[in-house]
Design a protein around this motif. Structure first.
Motif, PDB file in Angstrom:
ATOM      1  N   GLY A 389       0.558  -1.297  -0.096  1.00  0.00           N
ATOM      2  CA  GLY A 389       0.047   0.006  -0.011  1.00  0.00           C
ATOM      3  C   GLY A 389       1.017   1.010  -0.116  1.00  0.00           C
ATOM      4  O   GLY A 389       0.407   2.042  -0.608  1.00  0.00           O
ATOM      5  N   LYS A 390       1.510   0.732   0.451  1.00  0.00           N
ATOM      6  CA  LYS A 390       2.402   2.754   1.002  1.00  0.00           C
ATOM      7  C   LYS A 390       4.183   2.624  -0.480  1.00  0.00           C
ATOM      8  O   LYS A 390       3.870   3.521  -0.695  1.00  0.00           O
ATOM      9  CB  LYS A 390       3.845   2.561   2.207  1.00  0.00           C
ATOM     10  N   THR A 391       3.839   1.470  -1.280  1.00  0.00           N
ATOM     11  CA  THR A 391       5.084   1.806  -2.225  1.00  0.00           C
ATOM     12  C   THR A 391       3.552   2.122  -3.586  1.00  0.00           C
ATOM     13  O   THR A 391       4.009   3.104  -4.289  1.00  0.00           O
ATOM     14  CB  THR A 391       5.090   0.450  -2.393  1.00  0.00           C
ATOM     15  N   ILE A 392       2.806   2.089  -3.523  1.00  0.00           N
ATOM     16  CA  ILE A 392       1.831   2.096  -4.490  1.00  0.00           C
ATOM     17  C   ILE A 392       0.638   3.425  -3.635  1.00  0.00           C
ATOM     18  O   ILE A 392       0.883   4.631  -5.214  1.00  0.00           O
ATOM     19  CB  ILE A 392       0.669   1.655  -4.669  1.00  0.00           C
ATOM     20  N   PHE A 393       1.092   3.990  -2.775  1.00  0.00           N
ATOM     21  CA  PHE A 393       0.753   5.346  -2.495  1.00  0.00           C
ATOM     22  C   PHE A 393       1.589   6.661  -2.603  1.00  0.00           C
ATOM     23  O   PHE A 393       1.686   7.088  -3.383  1.00  0.00           O
ATOM     24  CB  PHE A 393       0.319   5.874  -0.694  1.00  0.00           C
ATOM     25  N   GLU A 394       3.372   5.900  -2.478  1.00  0.00           N
ATOM     26  CA  GLU A 394       4.467   6.685  -2.966  1.00  0.00           C
ATOM     27  C   GLU A 394       4.581   6.926  -4.603  1.00  0.00           C
ATOM     28  O   GLU A 394       4.820   8.209  -4.748  1.00  0.00           O
ATOM     29  CB  GLU A 394       5.358   6.201  -1.972  1.00  0.00           C
ATOM     30  N   TYR A 395       4.408   6.239  -4.879  1.00  0.00           N
ATOM     31  CA  TYR A 395       3.868   6.633  -6.616  1.00  0.00           C
ATOM     32  C   TYR A 395       2.852   7.323  -7.110  1.00  0.00           C
ATOM     33  O   TYR A 395       3.382   8.326  -8.208  1.00  0.00           O
ATOM     34  CB  TYR A 395       3.740   4.777  -7.472  1.00  0.00           C
ATOM     35  N   GLU A 396       2.381   6.909  -6.693  1.00  0.00           N
ATOM     36  CA  GLU A 396       0.485   7.976  -6.599  1.00  0.00           C
ATOM     37  C   GLU A 396       0.909   9.408  -7.005  1.00  0.00           C
ATOM     38  O   GLU A 396       1.415  10.037  -7.182  1.00  0.00           O
ATOM     39  CB  GLU A 396      -0.397   7.807  -5.789  1.00  0.00           C
TER      40      GLU A 396
END
Length: 416
Positions: A389-396
């Motif tokens: 979740g954090k990785t996708i959130f940071e990408y966003e």
């Protein structure tokens, strides 16, 4: 003869192509894998053995134009409807929308008192609910308990109201062709007894407004082929050294879970035949209780003391017991059982103007023994969910968005 055969072949090809599920469209490139590999400190061990951990991921990027119209691009990682995983509590979200749809078809308000009877020895009835505001059970209150704390009995009561056959047929009609809902949750009764569902009646102002007799599913919805997993399992405290049989268990494939989230949060962007017949108030109700924290809840009152913010929030938060930020909301339905841990979410950051959909499953059972309650949720499953979740959130946060989304539709008023 040759012309006829070619014509016939083209017809079969045409039918074959257009009979494919419309939602089965996602990028099969290595986008997610490349993104995870950028964070070896988070995913190196998992990526070494993806088959061992039975990981499946679907991520939908959402871009809106100047009219706030959403456009979707979905990426998949190891997604395969043929790979079985136990869906645990994620099946409860399907029960929520089907129960609301059935009420709307019957013309019954979701807050109407719902009384459950018992027609067989293994069944139990419900005539009161001390956790509700008026002390009476209702579909609305069962949905609260499902979405806030993943209450198993609440799901079972909706399962009984919907009925096993209707549950499956309604989903299949909307294109959820691989989903199988075959049993109540955390219930000792066998598969045959799960085909029987309790009598139910709705009362308003002391009068019965609808009465549904006990029902029996004429069809079975088990896997057509054996589903065996693990090296062994515990049965009455004794280790049985053979795979556990999931053939008659529920199944809710990742692709169809992801599709359900899209249908709930973006109903206008799915085909008409795949939409659920929900009212505006139904949607608001679902958005509220899928994202609300226990401390923000009035009823059940004990949720404020008994559950922490991240109790059922796996993606990004990893079920952390610390206070969570209020501007980031996980509109989700998670689950864990038999070593599988899952989450299915629409995520919104109302401060940064970020939104995306993310659905994932991981198998956290290092010894591959089932029913021993020695699963690796804390050391493998939850850290993976939080890191994903954090990785996708940071990408966003870092990627360029075409326009800042107007997320007012999802900004709901919480109980307190």
């Amino acid at each position: 003869m040759i012309k006829f055969s070619v014509h016939k072949l083209l017809i079969h090809l045409f039918i074959g192509v257009f009979s494919l599920p419309a939602f089965a469209q996602f990028q099969t490139d290595s986008f997610i894998e490349k993104l995870l590999k950028k964070h070896p400190e988070r995913f190196s061990q998992i990526l070494k053995e993806p088959d061992k951990y039975k990981i499946q991921i679907l991520y939908t990027r959402i871009d809106r134009n100047q009219k706030n119209e959403p456009h979707f691009k979905t990426y998949g990682y190891h997604v395969n409807n043929a790979d079985y995983f136990y869906p645990a509590s994620t099946v409860k979200l399907a029960a929520v929308v089907l129960a609301f749809e059935k009420l709307n078809k019957l013309g019954i308000d979701k807050n109407t008192t719902m009384l459950t009877g018992a027609a067989r020895p293994e069944q139990t009835g419900v005539n009161s609910d001390t956790t509700s505001e008026n002390g009476l059970p209702s579909v609305a209150h069962y949905v609260r308990k499902i979405l806030l704390a993943s209450d198993n009995d609440a799901f079972n009561r909706l399962y009984e109201f919907i009925g096993q056959e209707e549950f499956n047929e309604m989903l299949h009609q909307k294109g959820y062709l691989n989903t199988r809902i075959t049993h109540r949750l955390e219930s000792p009764i066998g598969s045959e007894n799960n085909r029987y569902t309790n009598p139910v009646k709705f009362e308003k102002d002391g009068k019965v407004v609808y009465e549904q007799p006990a029902r029996y599913s004429a069809k079975t919805y088990f896997s057509p082929t054996p589903v065996l997993q693990g090296k062994g399992f515990l049965n009455d405290g004794r280790l049985v050294q053979k795979p556990f049989d999931f053939t008659e268990k529920n199944f809710f494939p990742l692709e169809e879970q992801h599709k359900l989230i899209k249908a709930i949060y973006f109903p206008d962007q799915v085909p008409v035949e795949q939409r659920f017949n929900l009212t505006k108030d139904d949607y608001t109700f679902i958005y509220r209780y899928m994202s609300q924290f226990p401390v923000e809840t009035s009823f059940p009152a004990n949720y404020t003391d008994d559950y922490y913010d991240g109790y059922v929030k796996f993606l990004i938060f990893g079920a952390t017991k610390t206070r969570l930020p209020r501007h980031i909301r996980l509109f989700n339905k998670s689950g864990d059982a038999y070593g599988y841990i899952l989450d299915n979410a629409y995520v919104a950051d109302f401060e940064k103007g970020i939104e995306f959909m993310l659905t994932a499953v991981i198998y956290a059972n290092e010894d591959e023994i089932i029913n021993d309650n020695k699963y690796d949720y804390e050391t493998v499953g939850l850290p993976f969910m939080a890191n994903l979740g954090k990785t996708i959130f940071e990408y966003e946060i870092n990627r360029k968005h075409t326009a800042r989304p107007d997320l007012e539709r999802f900004e709901v008023q919480y109980d307190k």
